[in-house]
Motif scaffolding. Structure first.
Motif, mmCIF file in Angstrom:
data_model
loop_
_atom_site.group_PDB
_atom_site.id
_atom_site.type_symbol
_atom_site.label_atom_id
_atom_site.label_comp_id
_atom_site.label_asym_id
_atom_site.label_seq_id
_atom_site.Cartn_x
_atom_site.Cartn_y
_atom_site.Cartn_z
ATOM 1 N N SER A 1 3.141 5.851 -2.965
ATOM 2 C CA SER A 1 4.349 6.624 -3.284
ATOM 3 C C SER A 1 4.498 6.844 -4.784
ATOM 4 C CB SER A 1 5.586 5.900 -2.744
ATOM 5 O OG SER A 1 5.539 5.791 -1.340
ATOM 6 N N ARG B 1 0.812 -1.213 0.000
ATOM 7 C CA ARG B 1 0.000 0.000 0.000
ATOM 8 C C ARG B 1 0.851 1.271 0.000
ATOM 9 N NH1 ARG B 1 -5.254 0.464 1.100
ATOM 10 N NH2 ARG B 1 -5.291 -1.710 1.798
ATOM 11 N N LYS B 2 1.909 1.282 0.831
ATOM 12 C CA LYS B 2 2.738 2.480 0.950
ATOM 13 C C LYS B 2 3.467 2.796 -0.346
ATOM 14 C CE LYS B 2 3.567 1.951 5.922
ATOM 15 N NZ LYS B 2 4.585 1.664 6.963
ATOM 16 N N THR B 3 4.079 1.776 -0.944
ATOM 17 C CA THR B 3 4.833 2.026 -2.171
ATOM 18 C C THR B 3 3.903 2.338 -3.345
ATOM 19 O OG1 THR B 3 4.943 -0.394 -2.399
ATOM 20 C CG2 THR B 3 6.918 0.732 -1.598
#
Length: 949
Positions: free
Chosen positions: A13, A8-10
């Motif tokens: 990003s 989810r974070k990448t």
């Protein structure tokens, strides 16, 4: 999906990096724009942001490499990825063509199917080639020890990095190597980042280097800082990915949507057409005309990015779900975009088919905002069709069919009448069989065959692909109602702008529609719809013709009432005719001369001239029927005044939305009363383009046998005076004399001159004998002087005309009138409170009625309206009247001149309707009922065949 191995974070990003890339593109354009006077802080901010463009691309490549899902990496998935690229290259190309016609090139459209062939698309070409290499490697892996592979990997990367630094003078090649490097690093990190130890010292050092590089970039950016920044960022983010590696929350849909959206944004904004149009729009903004220009540009940037992000997101999530086997219709957006843009291009080109693409570009070049408005209007039409049918392929087929038919009809009408399709033409659908007979049958058969094929194809596609409804009920209703309301808003606003244009007023920004149209450079030109369509686009012009109301239905309108009125004026006609000698006008020569912008400047308060510009006209006026004509226009409105003079109908009775009867009334209504009804021979002369105000069509319908103009029957006399762009009145009068001499019988002649038309440029004539003074600007006074010289030349030509006519044995009567004041008066006397105080004086022109034989002396001549000329001619020539002319005679005798919902007394001042006599009000009521009956009602009055003729 190939790019689906992100958590989810990448995923978030890479989506943010996509936005950053787009912002860097805009920042670069804004920073380099010469018309923006940026403050130091804003200049630094845009320069810094622009410097991050290469960095953002390299980091996007890093994250794309990190997101490769080897389980899905094969030739089939590579084809799907290519399909994604086409969703952002093919539809966007005709969309950009529509916005900026100067970019239209066949080669560019063809290349949009092969984006990897374009130099500017090097980023996606690099991704495609590396993915293809990975597919080959996956199919035929090289079996080497892990240590050997690692050593080989770093050796290749070191070579790439070193080579890229050596190529700093070759930016594209340098970036290609760096992005390749980043892509491979990302892919490598996906496999080994969990095995690398996490050293906080390394992270700290890289963070310090990252912060220092940004500090240097902002404070003192040098060439090497800009060059090294992408590499430093790559190393820093690689360290972060190693340090915070975590793939437990891997999300296929989010990952693929984020990566595809980012690739889509890169494709859209790396497109050379996109960058060219963005630069052109920003550079076209004039700081003197746009308040707070920087804020305007920033809002434009945000809006553009928002639209691009929505498009990229919807296409990406639609394709992502589709590739996972989940049915949805979001991925059809590229199809819709392509169809809307392509159909609009065909529609727009239909009006230039006979002139070519170069003319289209010449006419519309640089009108980016207006092109976008036209495109939005067509899109709203598409949404209405889509929401009504609620089936994807059926809606597309109906839309394409409608646009093709509309485009061909537009082309055919322009070829036949020099006028585009307008709102009132929709009423001619019932006459379609007759219209079809008038056009090329081969084309019609071709269209029918093409439409049948479209229907068959759509039926097949709807049966096998994308079955079911497009929208659920709430969404469907919101889109339908919203689209209809926006279209109505544009139509209503453009109608009001038409009215404002006729009144020669400045448009306001009363609502968002006014603001949008005014800011786009749109100007209402109801007098020349072909010119307006060519210049401002066919969709906006069409919208301005939709809401046209002829007249409100008067109270008491019925067949019995109209029958009663016709009988009343039949009796009056019989009474009048008892003392009239001539049976009809047909044996006489009657001439109406509309003298363009003819009005004595000295009638404008405070304006004085060094000498009288029209001594002969004033001599004729003193010895003949003459006075002042109350004009509905100032600086314009010629066609309406001419319409009133020819028909006897009053613009005062029509609805204000009927700004041009020649365009919106005459084509759709038969049997309008015209003075030509009383003649067997009738001809018109206009030493200019005959298509202006739709005159060619109108005069044919009015029964004129010949219309002498630049693109009609040939003019014999076309000389001009000095540097004037218009045919002189001397030539116009010579043409008139030739027409008078063309027959020994009676005839009617309509002459509309052009010599004194705007612009009034000092130096137009080789000499100028006039000096002007008054409470006007110096520039305006200079124009008055040039205009006065033109009036003097008209006066000399008039002397020649009257001299020749006075010698003729045949009975000739000339009605000569100025249509309106010229729009050249500018200053304190015509602005502020004075504009209201002297409004009546700015709507009064000179007129006279001359006969070369002994005639009746007329009363009620001091102030008249153009619709009073015909009964005055009947009276001056002692000719028997019809019931309709008897009604007009009563109007002339008892009702003050009326225009613009205002009545003007014989002293030239305005009076209220309440102050009219009871008889005047009764006659006005009869007049309004008859006018409604003829122009918008059931034409009961015409059942009495002798009422008009």
């Amino acid at each position: 999906m190939i790019f689906s191995k992100l958590n989810r974070k990448t995923a978030i990003s890479i989506a943010i990096l996509g936005l950053i890339y787009v912002l860097t593109v805009f920042s670069s354009i804004i920073y380099e724009a010469s018309n923006l006077k940026l403050a130091v802080w804003s200049s630094t901010a845009f320069r810094t942001m622009a410097s991050l463009q290469n960095t953002s691309l390299i980091l996007i490549a890093l994250f794309l490499g990190l997101s490769i899902n080897y389980n899905h990496l094969n030739w089939k998935s590579l084809l799907k990825f290519y399909a994604l690229l086409l969703c952002f290259s093919i539809p966007i190309t005709p969309l950009l063509f529509s916005i900026d016609v100067s970019t239209i090139k066949k080669a560019t459209f063809v290349k949009s199917f092969f984006p990897f062939l374009l130099k500017d698309y090097w980023f996606v070409t690099m991704i495609l080639l590396l993915l293809a290499a990975f597919v080959v490697y996956k199919s035929n892996p090289i079996h080497l020890k892990e240590q050997t592979l690692t050593l080989l990997f770093f050796t290749v990367l070191a070579l790439l990095l070193g080579e890229s630094l050596l190529l700093v003078n070759h930016p594209t090649l340098n970036m290609l190597l760096l992005c390749s490097y980043a892509f491979i690093v990302g892919n490598y990190l996906q496999h080994i980042r969990k095995k690398i130890s996490r050293n906080k010292l390394v992270l700290g050092v890289m963070t310090i280097i990252e912060m220092m590089s940004f500090f240097l970039l902002i404070s003192s950016p040098s060439k090497w800082v800009v060059i090294l920044l992408p590499i430093i960022n790559l190393l820093f983010f690689s360290t972060l990915l190693i340090f915070f590696s975590d793939s437990k929350d891997e999300n296929v849909t989010l990952s693929s949507t984020a990566t595809m959206s980012t690739i889509g944004l890169v494709l859209i904004f790396s497109n050379p057409l996109s960058q060219y149009i963005l630069k052109r729009y920003i550079l076209s903004q004039n700081p003197e005309l746009v308040t707070n220009l920087l804020r305007h540009i920033v809002l434009f940037t945000i809006s553009t990015i928002l639209l691009a992000v929505i498009y990229a997101f919807m296409v990406s999530i639609g394709l992502s779900l589709r590739f996972q086997g989940i049915k949805n219709k979001l991925f059809t957006l590229p199809v819709s975009t392509f169809l809307i843009s392509t159909c609009y291009l065909i529609f727009n080109y239909s009006q230039f088919y006979g002139q070519g693409l170069k003319t289209l570009i010449w006419r519309q070049n640089g009108r980016l905002y207006l092109a976008l408005i036209n495109l939005v209007l067509i899109t709203l039409l598409y949404l209405i069709i889509q929401t009504v049918l609620n089936r994807f392929w059926y809606a597309n087929t109906v839309f394409v069919m409608l646009m093709l038919i509309w485009s061909y009809a537009n082309f055919a009408k322009i070829a036949a009448r020099d006028e585009p399709i307008i709102g009132s033409d929709l009423g001619l659908i019932k006459s379609l069989p007759d219209i079809v007979k008038m056009v090329n049958l081969n084309v019609v058969f071709g269209l029918i065959i093409g439409l049948i094929l479209l229907i068959v194809i759509s039926a097949v596609l709807q049966h096998f692909f994308l079955k079911g409804r497009i929208y659920k009920f709430p969404t469907r209703m919101i889109l339908f109602v919203g689209s209809c309301l926006i279209l109505y808003g544009f139509a209503q606003t453009e109608n009001q702008l038409n009215l404002i244009a006729w009144k020669n007023q400045k448009p306001t920004n009363d609502n968002i529609f006014y603001t949008v149209l005014n800011d786009s450079g749109f100007q209402a030109h109801p007098e020349g719809l072909e010119v307006a369509a060519n210049k401002y686009g066919p969709a906006t012009t069409f919208m301005g013709t939709l809401i046209i109301k002829t007249m409100d239905k008067p109270s008491g309108y019925s067949q019995n009432k109209i029958t009663s009125i016709t009988k009343k004026y039949q009796k009056l006609a019989q009474h009048i005719n008892k003392t009239r000698k001539n049976k009809s006008l047909n044996s006489q020569t009657i001439i109406y001369i509309l003298s363009e912008s003819y009005a004595d400047p000295r009638m404008v308060p405070t304006v004085k001239l060094s000498k009288n510009p029209i001594p002969y006209e004033q001599k004729i006026a003193r010895n003949n029927t003459s006075g002042l004509m109350y004009s509905s226009g100032y600086g314009g409105g010629t066609a309406n005044i001419e319409f009133e003079a020819l028909t006897g109908l009053s613009m005062n009775n029509f609805d204000p939305s009927l700004v041009t009867p020649y365009v919106f009334l005459v084509p759709k209504v038969n049997n309008l009363p015209v003075i030509t009804d009383y003649f067997k021979t009738k001809n018109a002369i206009h030493p200019y383009t005959g298509t202006t105000y739709n005159r060619t069509t109108v005069f044919k319908k009015f029964g004129f046998q010949h219309f002498y103009n630049f693109n009609g029957d040939k003019l014999t006399y076309t000389k001009k005076l000095g540097n004037s762009q218009y045919v002189s009145d001397d030539s116009a009068y010579l043409q008139l004399l030739k027409q008078i001499d063309s027959t020994n019988k009676g005839q009617f002649i309509q002459l509309s001159t052009m010599q004194n038309h705007m612009p009034y440029v000092p130096g137009t004539y080789s000499k100028n004998e006039f000096k002007a003074t008054g409470d006007l600007t110096n520039r305006s006074l200079k124009k008055v002087e040039s205009y006065s010289q033109g009036l003097n030349y008209t006066d000399q030509a008039l002397k020649m005309l009257i001299k020749d006519v006075s010698k003729m044995k045949k009975h000739v009567t000339i009605v000569s009138y100025g249509d309106h004041l010229p729009g050249l008066y500018d200053g304190s006397i015509v602005s502020g409170n004075n504009a209201t105080k002297y409004d009546n004086r700015l709507h009064q022109t000179n007129y006279f009625i001359y006969s070369n034989f002994k005639h009746q002396t007329l009363k009620h001549t001091k102030i008249v309206s153009p619709n009073m000329f015909t009964p005055m001619v009947f009276e001056q020539t002692d000719t028997k009247v019809t019931p309709y002319v008897a009604l007009l005679t009563e109007i002339n005798r008892y009702v003050p001149a009326a225009e613009r919902s205002k009545f003007m007394a014989t002293n030239g001042k305005y009076i209220s309707k309440n102050s009219l006599s009871k008889k005047a009000k009764s006659i006005l009521k009869d007049y309004k009922l008859i006018q409604y009956d003829i122009s918008a009602g059931k034409q009961y009055s015409l059942k009495n065949q002798k009422f008009i003729k």
